[in-house]
Design a protein around this motif. Structure first.
Motif, mmCIF file in Angstrom:
data_model
loop_
_atom_site.group_PDB
_atom_site.id
_atom_site.type_symbol
_atom_site.label_atom_id
_atom_site.label_comp_id
_atom_site.label_asym_id
_atom_site.label_seq_id
_atom_site.Cartn_x
_atom_site.Cartn_y
_atom_site.Cartn_z
ATOM 1 N N THR A 1 23.749 63.483 10.811
ATOM 2 C CA THR A 1 24.064 62.506 10.434
ATOM 3 C C THR A 1 24.269 61.045 11.039
ATOM 4 O O THR A 1 23.166 59.840 10.335
ATOM 5 N N HIS B 1 20.386 60.166 10.333
ATOM 6 C CA HIS B 1 19.602 59.697 9.457
ATOM 7 C C HIS B 1 20.060 58.352 9.080
ATOM 8 O O HIS B 1 20.099 57.387 8.575
ATOM 9 N N SER C 1 17.829 56.208 11.239
ATOM 10 C CA SER C 1 16.318 56.925 10.704
ATOM 11 C C SER C 1 15.901 55.423 9.150
ATOM 12 O O SER C 1 14.889 55.075 9.441
ATOM 13 N N ARG C 2 17.328 55.082 9.523
ATOM 14 C CA ARG C 2 17.322 53.688 8.488
ATOM 15 C C ARG C 2 17.586 52.091 8.669
ATOM 16 O O ARG C 2 18.634 51.601 8.413
#
Length: 595
Positions: free
Chosen positions: A418, A421, A424-425
């Motif tokens: 989590t 994720h 990564s943005r």
């Protein structure tokens, strides 16, 4: 003297006084009483004679408390360790045989050495990756397990022949009609007495008082209530064998050590995963800071010494640690007192100990389990973060259905996935100026995120300004590259790009290559790339790989005003002449836009 002891055992030595000693003595008494039936049961799960469970509750318990980090964790035999030991050693020797016992003791010493080395090499930081969400799920799952395993004793049902949550639920469902009212009565009275004492006399040792009351009731029920089709006898701890730990060198062949090494490594993971999770769980309630390296060293030393005193693999026990905290323990001396009192109780009061009813112990554990569930905390987590709630829920379910260490590992992996994720943005926000002054005031135009302003803002056709927020590393490269490509798309895309990099917290080498590629593409389209206030660590990496030299130090600016003023001088004046946006202060010096 106190300073020397503090360096050896920890700063809690300085807090010892009459009040803490009295509180620790009461908590230690309760711990000694609770471990009696658990010690027998867990040793049987491990395939060892019953007395080995009590050995494991004496020596390792005291050593782990004195040399560990937690003020409240009580070590000893556990369900998971017992099952894991049985599963790994059963193929090597006849369960319960002298050879099997020697293998168990040798593996315990090897586990202790590995645990101690992890702490000595300061690898305890691995405990930091157990997220609060995974820890909440583990605590709640463990609470559910405590309830399920206590129900058989609370209802007076026979012990299930198979292990596992599914088998236990099936056992309870099939035999719920065999519920013993006598057991339910004793458990309910014990539980009620505990709650009543906490409410009426909060300074009293509620758990100990409730256990004494439940025992007295069980004695009366077993003696005077006629046992027939409805009322049955209340199960009690039963005869307690004489227990005196003695030094013994594990007798295993040297040729067995390589095979035992792999078994010891697996058991080390099981024990450490439980110990640090329980230590952090208790610390979350007490507010204490845990030193994971010291905790690992203490657990390792307890198993090294314990293996030479007829103890099998031990670790922090949730069934004993939480009652220890709830009973008011103030220092690790509570665990030491529990070990000493267990020896004394067995030596001098074994006939009385044999009368302790199993439903009374189950009633105490029900209260502990309820405090671990923390329903209000689950409600808050649901409202604050659904992903974290999902991680906690999955970890709780895994704790109830698979091995405990695997559940902790699953929750940790989910938390890391989590986190990856999310990171990564990173946010890439297009910036602009809000030129709308408040009525009656003259304000300087502030930088704003264009997407946050309801009315569309004019934008320079030659310079795009973006703010980077977050880490730019190999995992985030696809997301960042897609956004940069979109900013270059179309024949009318601005050729120059100013990156406000103050919040770009970290980049790695692949990310530096990404900015290098963006620089080449911007210059190929007749524009350039600029940065506002990149962090020193970012500039250090750029200097090291030569990116700063290619970019040019005059493309890195300490202020946005200087950045815009410098870039403005490099814009195409033909485009400026036709532009009606005129968003920069410098634009006001230009002639009016051509019709």
């Amino acid at each position: 003297m106190t300073e020397v002891l503090s360096r050896i055992f920890g700063p809690w030595i300085r807090t010892i006084d009459r009040t803490t000693l009295r509180a620790d003595l009461v908590a230690g008494m309760l711990g000694a009483l609770l471990v009696l039936p658990q010690g027998f049961a867990f040793a049987t799960l491990a395939g060892l004679p019953a007395e080995y469970g009590l050995y494991t509750a004496i020596v390792p318990c005291a050593i782990a408390a004195l040399f560990g980090s937690s003020l409240h964790v009580v070590s000893g035999p556990t369900n998971a360790n017992s099952l894991a030991l049985f599963a790994t050693l059963a193929p090597l020797a006849v369960v319960g045989s002298p050879a099997y016992i020697q293998l168990a003791l040798a593996v315990t010493v090897m586990v202790g050495v590995m645990q101690w080395l992890i702490g000595a090499l300061r690898l305890g930081s691995i405990a930091n990756f157990i997220s609060p969400s995974a820890l909440r799920g583990f605590m709640s799952g463990a609470a559910a397990l405590i309830v399920l395993h206590s129900l058989t004793d609370l209802l007076g049902l026979p012990t299930p022949l198979k292990h596992g949550t599914g088998a236990l639920l099936a056992h309870l469902w099939d035999r719920v009609g065999m519920t013993n009212p006598s057991a339910v009565l004793v458990g309910a009275v014990t539980l009620g007495a505990l709650l009543a004492v906490r409410r009426v006399a909060p300074r009293w040792p509620a758990m100990l008082v409730a256990l004494v009351g439940g025992t007295a009731l069980a004695v009366l029920v077993n003696r005077f209530v006629p046992h027939g089709a409805v009322w049955g006898a209340v199960a009690v701890v039963g005869p307690v064998p004489a227990i005196v730990p003695r030094f013994h060198w594990p007798g295993v062949a040297f040729t067995d050590l390589p095979e035992l090494m792999s078994i010891a490594f697996a058991l080390t993971i099981v024990a450490l995963g439980q110990s640090i999770s329980i230590a952090k769980a208790v610390a979350a309630r007490s507010g204490q800071a845990i030193d994971a390296n010291r905790e690992f060293r203490g657990q390792g030393l307890s198993n090294i010494v314990g293996g030479f005193f007829s103890s099998y693999v031990s670790c922090g026990s949730l069934n004993r640690s939480m009652p220890n905290y709830e009973a008011g323990a103030r220092t690790p001396l509570a665990a030491v007192f529990a070990s000493i009192l267990l020896l004394v109780l067995i030596a001098f009061t074994s006939p009385l100990l044999a009368l302790i009813p199993m439903p009374a112990i189950a009633g105490l554990l029900m209260v502990v389990a309820w405090s671990l569930l923390d329903i209000p905390g689950w409600r808050r987590l649901w409202g604050q973060s659904r992903p974290d709630f999902a991680i906690a829920a999955v970890t709780a379910l895994a704790t109830m259905t698979i091995r405990i260490e695997m559940a902790i590992l699953l929750g940790t992996i989910l938390s890391l996935v989590t986190y990856l994720h999310r990171t990564s943005r990173p946010y890439m926000r297009v910036m602009g100026f809000d030129r709308r002054p408040e009525p009656g005031s003259v304000v300087e135009r502030p930088f704003v995120v264009r997407a946050d302003v309801p009315a569309p803002l004019p934008e320079c056709p030659q310079l795009k300004m973006i703010r980077m927020e977050g880490e730019v590393y190999f995992g985030a490269m696809p997301h960042v590259a897609d956004h940069l490509r979109d900013l270059r798309a179309g024949p009318d895309a601005p050729r120059h790009l100013l990156v406000m990099a103050k919040s770009m917290n970290f980049i790695d080498l692949p990310a530096a290559e990404l900015w290098w590629d963006e620089l080449r593409k911007r210059r190929a389209m007749g524009g350039d790339l600029y940065f506002h206030r990149p962090r020193p660590s970012v500039i250090q990496l750029w200097d090291h790989i030569g990116y700063t030299e290619d970019l040019g130090r005059d493309h890195i600016f300490p202020t946005k005003r200087l950045a815009i003023a410098t870039i403005f001088d490099r814009l195409d004046r033909d485009i400026c002449a036709r532009c009606a946006a005129r968003i920069f202060e410098e634009c006001q010096s230009l002639p009016p836009p051509a019709a």
